[in-house]
Design an enzyme around this catalytic site. Structure first.
Site, PDB file in Angstrom:
ATOM      1  N   ASN A 171       4.669  -1.857   8.626  1.00 15.57           N
ATOM      2  CA  ASN A 171       4.739  -0.534   8.065  1.00 15.57           C
ATOM      3  C   ASN A 171       6.048  -0.150   8.216  1.00 15.57           C
ATOM      4  OD1 ASN A 171       4.129   2.115   7.202  1.00 15.57           O
ATOM      5  ND2 ASN A 171       1.874   1.826   7.935  1.00 15.57           N
ATOM      6  N   SER A 199       1.004  -1.129   0.084  1.00 16.17           N
ATOM      7  CA  SER A 199       0.096   0.049  -0.190  1.00 16.17           C
ATOM      8  C   SER A 199       0.817   1.307   0.025  1.00 16.17           C
ATOM      9  CB  SER A 199      -0.765  -0.047   1.157  1.00 16.17           C
ATOM     10  OG  SER A 199      -1.762   1.104   1.209  1.00 16.17           O
ATOM     11  N   ASN A 215       9.979   8.475   3.777  1.00 14.07           N
ATOM     12  CA  ASN A 215       8.710   9.221   3.185  1.00 14.07           C
ATOM     13  C   ASN A 215       7.920   9.997   4.167  1.00 14.07           C
ATOM     14  OD1 ASN A 215       5.641   8.008   3.525  1.00 14.07           O
ATOM     15  ND2 ASN A 215       7.078   6.328   3.681  1.00 14.07           N
ATOM     16  N   CYS A 254       0.432   4.235  10.260  1.00 10.15           N
ATOM     17  CA  CYS A 254       1.227   5.247   9.468  1.00 10.15           C
ATOM     18  C   CYS A 254       2.032   6.025  10.526  1.00 10.15           C
ATOM     19  CB  CYS A 254       0.263   5.991   8.853  1.00 10.15           C
ATOM     20  SG  CYS A 254       1.055   7.470   7.917  1.00 10.15           S
ATOM     21  N   GLY A 282       7.176  -3.069  -1.969  1.00  7.73           N
ATOM     22  CA  GLY A 282       6.905  -1.621  -2.040  1.00  7.73           C
ATOM     23  C   GLY A 282       8.046  -0.579  -2.763  1.00  7.73           C
TER      24      GLY A 282
HETATM   25  O1  RRO Z   1       1.160   8.378   3.436  1.00 13.43           O
HETATM   26  C1  RRO Z   1       2.191   8.215   4.260  1.00 13.43           C
HETATM   27  O2  RRO Z   1       2.607   9.245   4.663  1.00 13.43           O
HETATM   28  C2  RRO Z   1       2.241   6.897   4.809  1.00 13.43           C
HETATM   29  C3  RRO Z   1       1.536   5.908   5.144  1.00 13.43           C
HETATM   30 BR1  RRO Z   1      -0.309   6.266   5.190  1.00 13.43          BR
HETATM   31  C4  RRO Z   1       2.006   4.649   5.784  1.00 13.43           C
HETATM   32  O3  RRO Z   1       1.133   3.942   6.235  1.00 13.43           O
HETATM   33  N1  RRO Z   1       3.277   4.395   5.799  1.00 13.43           N
HETATM   34  C5  RRO Z   1       4.202   5.244   5.313  1.00 13.43           C
HETATM   35  O4  RRO Z   1       5.370   5.124   5.536  1.00 13.43           O
HETATM   36  N2  RRO Z   1       3.846   6.695   4.758  1.00 13.43           N
END
Ligand code: RRO
Length: 307
Positions: free
Chosen positions: A194, A22, A70, A133, A268
Site C-alpha cells: 500500500n 485498488s 492521497n 489503508c 495504480g
Molecule cells: O481511500 C484511501 O484513502 C486509501 C486507501 Br483505502 C488505501 O488503501 N490506500 C490509500 O493510499 N488510500
C-alpha cells in the site's frame, strides 16, 4: 514466439499478470471509456466496507515530486450497493475476473463485508483484504502492523468463500513477519504494498494540503520501496504468491517486481496521467518477454534472487 502470460496466484489462474491497483480505477466501469477492462488479468475494485462510507474532506489528492499523495478516506457505496449497482456494469463490460477489496474498523466489520460477498456472482474471483489503508482514523489503525491482528482478520473473512489476498503496509519493519502470519491464517497471496505514510504542507496557508491532513504517497517515488518489500518477502516466504504494486509506470518497472519475487503486478498512480497505463504495461511486458524468447512469464518470478 509469443510468451505464455498465464500466472497462478494460489488456487486462482489469471490469463496475464497485470491488474489495476485498488482505489485508482473507481468501483465500477469508470476507466472503461479508456481501456478494455476485460483485458486485465483481473479488475480490482476500490476498497468497500459493509456499509457506505463518505470518505475524507477535499482536497483528496495532491501531486508530489515523482508521485502523488492521497487521503480519499475509503469512500465507497458499501458492498450491497456495489453488488447491485456496479458489478452488473462490470459484467456487461465483459469483465470476468473481479477482485473485491474490503476494509473495516474491526475484525467484525471485515467479517460483515466478507459475509455480504458469500453469494456474489462467480465473477468475484478473490477478495483483497485491505489491512493497510494509511487514511483510516489518521493512520492510527493499521491492522497490517500487527501480525496477530492481521491473521485474525484473514481468518474472519474466510466466510466470503473466495481466495483471500492480504494487502500489506510498507510502513512497518514487521512486513515479512506479517506476511508469514497472514499466509498461515489462510491468505493465498499478499499484495505488496500500500502507500507510504506522508504529508504535504501548503506553506502560504501553513496547513496540510489534504483535507484529511496526512495521506498515502504513491507513484514512481516509492517504486524502490515496493521492490524491496517484494524481494524481502519472497526471500522469507518463497512459496507465497506476491502481487507487486508501487510506482509501476512502465513494463520495465513491472518486470523488476517480478524479478524481485512477484507473480503479478498492479498499476495504480500511472493511470492518473494515462488511463491506458495498465494495458500499455501489459503490452510492453509481452513484447519484452517475446524479444527474449521466454516460454512463460512466470519464470521471471524471483529470478533476481541468488545473484
Ligand atoms: O481511500 C484511501 O484513502 C486509501 C486507501 Br483505502 C488505501 O488503501 N490506500 C490509500 O493510499 N488510500
Amino acid at each position: 514466439m509469443s510468451t505464455d502470460l498465464t500466472v497462478r496466484l494460489g488456487s486462482l489462474t489469471l490469463p496475464n499478470p497485470v491488474m489495476n491497483a485498488s482505489g485508482t480505477a473507481g468501483h465500477g466501469t469508470e476507466l472503461g471509456a479508456y481501456l478494455d477492462l476485460s483485458a486485465l488479468g483481473a479488475f480490482v475494485v476500490k476498497s468497500l466496507s459493509a456499509e457506505p462510507w463518505p470518505g475524507n474532506p477535499a482536497p483528496r489528492v495532491h501531486e508530489t515530486p515523482a508521485g502523488m499523495i492521497n487521503s480519499v478516506g475509503l469512500q465507497g457505496p458499501g458492498v450491497a450497493a456495489w453488488l447491485r449497482d456496479d458489478l452488473p456494469a462490470l459484467r456487461r463490460a465483459g469483465v470476468r475476473r473481479v477482485v473485491v477489496s474490503i476494509w473495516g474498523r474491526s475484525v467484525a466489520d471485515y467479517a460483515a463485508a466478507a459475509r455480504l460477498l458469500a453469494d456474489a456472482p462467480e465473477e468475484v474471483v478473490a477478495v483483497e483484504v485491505n489491512l493497510s489503508c494509511p487514511n483510516l482514523d489518521g493512520g492510527r489503525h493499521l491492522f497490517a502492523h500487527d501480525p496477530a491482528l492481521a491473521a485474525e482478520v484473514i481468518e474472519a473473512v474466510a466466510v466470503a468463500g473466495r481466495p483471500r489476498w492480504a494487502k500489506l503496509s510498507p510502513n512497518t519493519d514487521r512486513l515479512v513477519e506479517v506476511a508469514g502470519a497472514v499466509a498461515a491464517a489462510g491468505a493465498e497471496a499478499v499484495t505488496l504494498v500500500n502507500t507510504l505514510l506522508g504529508m504535504s504542507i501548503d506553506v502560504e496557508r501553513r496547513a496540510p494540503r489534504l483535507g484529511g491532513g496526512g495521506g498515502g504517497l504513491s507513484g514512481p517515488a516509492m517504486h524502490p520501496v515496493a521492490v524491496r518489500a517484494v524481494y524481502d518477502c519472497h526471500a522469507a516466504h518463497p512459496a507465497l504468491p506476491i502481487i507487486g504494486v508501487g510506482g509501476v509506470g512502465t513494463a520495465t518497472d513491472a518486470i523488476e517486481l517480478l524479478l524481485a519475487g512477484a507473480a503479478a503486478v498492479q498499476v495504480g498512480t500511472a493511470t492518473f496521467a494515462d488511463p491506458r497505463a495498465p494495458l500499455r504495461v501489459l503490452e510492453g511486458m509481452a513484447r519484452w518477454c517475446s524479444e527474449r524468447h521466454l516460454r512463460t512469464i512466470s519464470e521471471l518470478t524471483g529470478a533476481a534472487h541468488g545473484r
